[in-house]
Design a protein around this motif. Sequence first.
Motif, PDB file in Angstrom:
ATOM      1  N   PRO A   1     -31.461  48.209   8.710  1.00  0.00           N
ATOM      2  CA  PRO A   1     -30.157  47.279   8.205  1.00  0.00           C
ATOM      3  C   PRO A   1     -30.401  46.168   7.207  1.00  0.00           C
ATOM      4  CG  PRO A   1     -30.357  47.640  10.894  1.00  0.00           C
ATOM      5  CD  PRO A   1     -31.447  47.940  10.103  1.00  0.00           C
ATOM      6  N   ARG A   2     -29.553  45.595   6.704  1.00  0.00           N
ATOM      7  CA  ARG A   2     -29.751  44.735   5.717  1.00  0.00           C
ATOM      8  C   ARG A   2     -30.376  43.444   6.577  1.00  0.00           C
ATOM      9  NH1 ARG A   2     -27.391  46.075   1.099  1.00  0.00           N
ATOM     10  NH2 ARG A   2     -25.423  47.295   1.075  1.00  0.00           N
ATOM     11  N   LEU A   3     -30.991  42.556   5.821  1.00  0.00           N
ATOM     12  CA  LEU A   3     -31.894  41.337   6.336  1.00  0.00           C
ATOM     13  C   LEU A   3     -31.010  40.490   7.211  1.00  0.00           C
ATOM     14  CD1 LEU A   3     -34.584  40.054   6.863  1.00  0.00           C
ATOM     15  CD2 LEU A   3     -34.495  38.971   4.621  1.00  0.00           C
ATOM     16  N   PRO A   4     -29.896  39.954   6.781  1.00  0.00           N
ATOM     17  CA  PRO A   4     -29.246  39.262   7.694  1.00  0.00           C
ATOM     18  C   PRO A   4     -28.711  39.784   8.836  1.00  0.00           C
ATOM     19  CG  PRO A   4     -28.311  39.152   5.371  1.00  0.00           C
ATOM     20  CD  PRO A   4     -29.245  40.114   5.583  1.00  0.00           C
ATOM     21  N   PHE A   5     -28.456  40.964   8.977  1.00  0.00           N
ATOM     22  CA  PHE A   5     -28.282  41.590  10.335  1.00  0.00           C
ATOM     23  C   PHE A   5     -29.435  41.722  11.188  1.00  0.00           C
ATOM     24  CE2 PHE A   5     -27.924  45.274  12.981  1.00  0.00           C
ATOM     25  CZ  PHE A   5     -26.608  45.112  13.772  1.00  0.00           C
ATOM     26  N   ILE A   6     -30.645  41.825  10.669  1.00  0.00           N
ATOM     27  CA  ILE A   6     -31.798  42.123  11.318  1.00  0.00           C
ATOM     28  C   ILE A   6     -32.173  40.429  11.959  1.00  0.00           C
ATOM     29  CG2 ILE A   6     -34.453  42.232  11.047  1.00  0.00           C
ATOM     30  CD1 ILE A   6     -33.817  44.061   9.000  1.00  0.00           C
ATOM     31  N   THR A   7     -31.923  39.623  11.069  1.00  0.00           N
ATOM     32  CA  THR A   7     -32.429  38.192  11.649  1.00  0.00           C
ATOM     33  C   THR A   7     -31.325  37.806  12.677  1.00  0.00           C
ATOM     34  OG1 THR A   7     -31.252  37.246   9.924  1.00  0.00           O
ATOM     35  CG2 THR A   7     -33.556  37.449   9.648  1.00  0.00           C
TER      36      THR A   7
ATOM     37  N   ASP B   1     -32.434  37.121  17.138  1.00  0.00           N
ATOM     38  CA  ASP B   1     -32.280  35.868  17.756  1.00  0.00           C
ATOM     39  C   ASP B   1     -30.927  36.280  18.803  1.00  0.00           C
ATOM     40  OD1 ASP B   1     -31.374  33.391  18.955  1.00  0.00           O
ATOM     41  OD2 ASP B   1     -32.116  32.493  17.416  1.00  0.00           O
ATOM     42  N   LYS B   2     -31.530  36.647  20.251  1.00  0.00           N
ATOM     43  CA  LYS B   2     -30.385  37.001  20.982  1.00  0.00           C
ATOM     44  C   LYS B   2     -29.222  36.041  21.290  1.00  0.00           C
ATOM     45  CE  LYS B   2     -33.471  40.131  23.405  1.00  0.00           C
ATOM     46  NZ  LYS B   2     -34.614  40.117  22.431  1.00  0.00           N
ATOM     47  N   TYR B   3     -29.467  34.810  21.581  1.00  0.00           N
ATOM     48  CA  TYR B   3     -28.507  33.794  21.580  1.00  0.00           C
ATOM     49  C   TYR B   3     -27.531  33.673  20.348  1.00  0.00           C
ATOM     50  CZ  TYR B   3     -26.409  29.117  22.480  1.00  0.00           C
ATOM     51  OH  TYR B   3     -25.566  28.026  22.633  1.00  0.00           O
ATOM     52  N   VAL B   4     -28.283  33.708  19.268  1.00  0.00           N
ATOM     53  CA  VAL B   4     -27.278  33.676  17.909  1.00  0.00           C
ATOM     54  C   VAL B   4     -26.490  34.755  17.807  1.00  0.00           C
ATOM     55  CG1 VAL B   4     -27.402  33.826  15.414  1.00  0.00           C
ATOM     56  CG2 VAL B   4     -28.937  32.331  16.495  1.00  0.00           C
ATOM     57  N   LEU B   5     -26.996  36.107  18.250  1.00  0.00           N
ATOM     58  CA  LEU B   5     -26.184  37.427  18.415  1.00  0.00           C
ATOM     59  C   LEU B   5     -25.210  37.247  19.307  1.00  0.00           C
ATOM     60  CD1 LEU B   5     -26.066  40.381  17.518  1.00  0.00           C
ATOM     61  CD2 LEU B   5     -27.620  40.699  19.406  1.00  0.00           C
ATOM     62  N   MET B   6     -25.157  36.850  20.567  1.00  0.00           N
ATOM     63  CA  MET B   6     -24.135  36.622  21.440  1.00  0.00           C
ATOM     64  C   MET B   6     -23.123  35.866  20.994  1.00  0.00           C
ATOM     65  SD  MET B   6     -25.055  38.602  24.041  1.00  0.00           S
ATOM     66  CE  MET B   6     -25.700  39.807  22.854  1.00  0.00           C
TER      67      MET B   6
END
Length: 346
Positions: free
Chosen positions: A105-111, A115-120
């Motif tokens: 995927p694109r880098l912003p999606f990867i980063t 980070d599971k907290y940011v993702l949630m």
Amino acid sequence: MSLGQDSVQPTVVVTTAGSPSTPETILRLRRQGYRVIATDIEANAPGLYLADRSHLVPPGDSDAFVADLRDICAREGASAVIPLVDEELAGVSLLEREGITVLLPRLPFITTCLDKYVLMRRLAAAGIGVPSTRLASEPADGLAFPLIVKPRSGRGSRGVSVCFSRLALDRLLATTSYPVSDLIVQERIRGPEFTVSVVVWRDGEVQAVVPKEVILKQGVTRFAVTRRNEEVERTCRAVQSALRADGPFNVQLCLDEAGTPRVFEINPRFSSTASLTTAAGVDEIGGLLGQALGRGPRLVDEWREGLVMVRHWTDEFTSEKEFDAHDMRPGPGALPALGSAVPVAG
């Protein structure tokens, strides 16, 4: 710059040759006409000896890794790279700026996903169901036990614990080897678990969604079955709409008591169950690689439900002469130096 070896047999680098699922990926790509270069940090990684040529590399989170991989791509004439382990993803994605196709995927999606907290928080803000999640440094008031405690970054089941009481949670946080600031506490969803292949490329259009219900998981998924579920598929398409992966990703979720999907993790790469996705009718790795290199059509969201994957060991056989040529016998000097090529017969 163009790094393709030729138009007949493009060269592709596949990392993490020691992963349980990588050998089958290597063999399948070779059957499809690709010249496959495998990499790993260990010389006894089985996939190294199934590729056309192989290299040892430093760990994916080291400063030297991307430079070494860039050099391998240049020397081998690689047109594309398929990274398969989290530590490598952000660094390898930068090679796309140098004309190498990277199946991520694109880098912003990867980063975000790493980070599971940011993702949630991002998913919840987009109205996508997730378990209640806190930083471990914050009070767990209002969260119902049992709770999952895990690192904000990490893969598999590394560092993951289940706490059934506040006392157990306090003890864990007092004795863990992880900094408490690097841990999250998450509601445990008890319903069926799914691992879902979401097939998408740079135009952002989802080509296929293949949910697989997990039957047995031991670090990686061991047994799973393809299972249609409209709510699961809708949720995974919503992830692409909200976060714009524009590349392949894997959604891990559980169904709550109401049957609502609750996403607890996203792998911004192909998952170890990609082989089941392919067996069911959607060759996500070969299909996207062909599209990225201008060699194949878009994939069709048609697949077989009720197909079970039973992951097991397989044996490969070679002559003693060929085995010794790989320098695999234990003892001083048995392991090739980092970055050295491992010749592969046949």
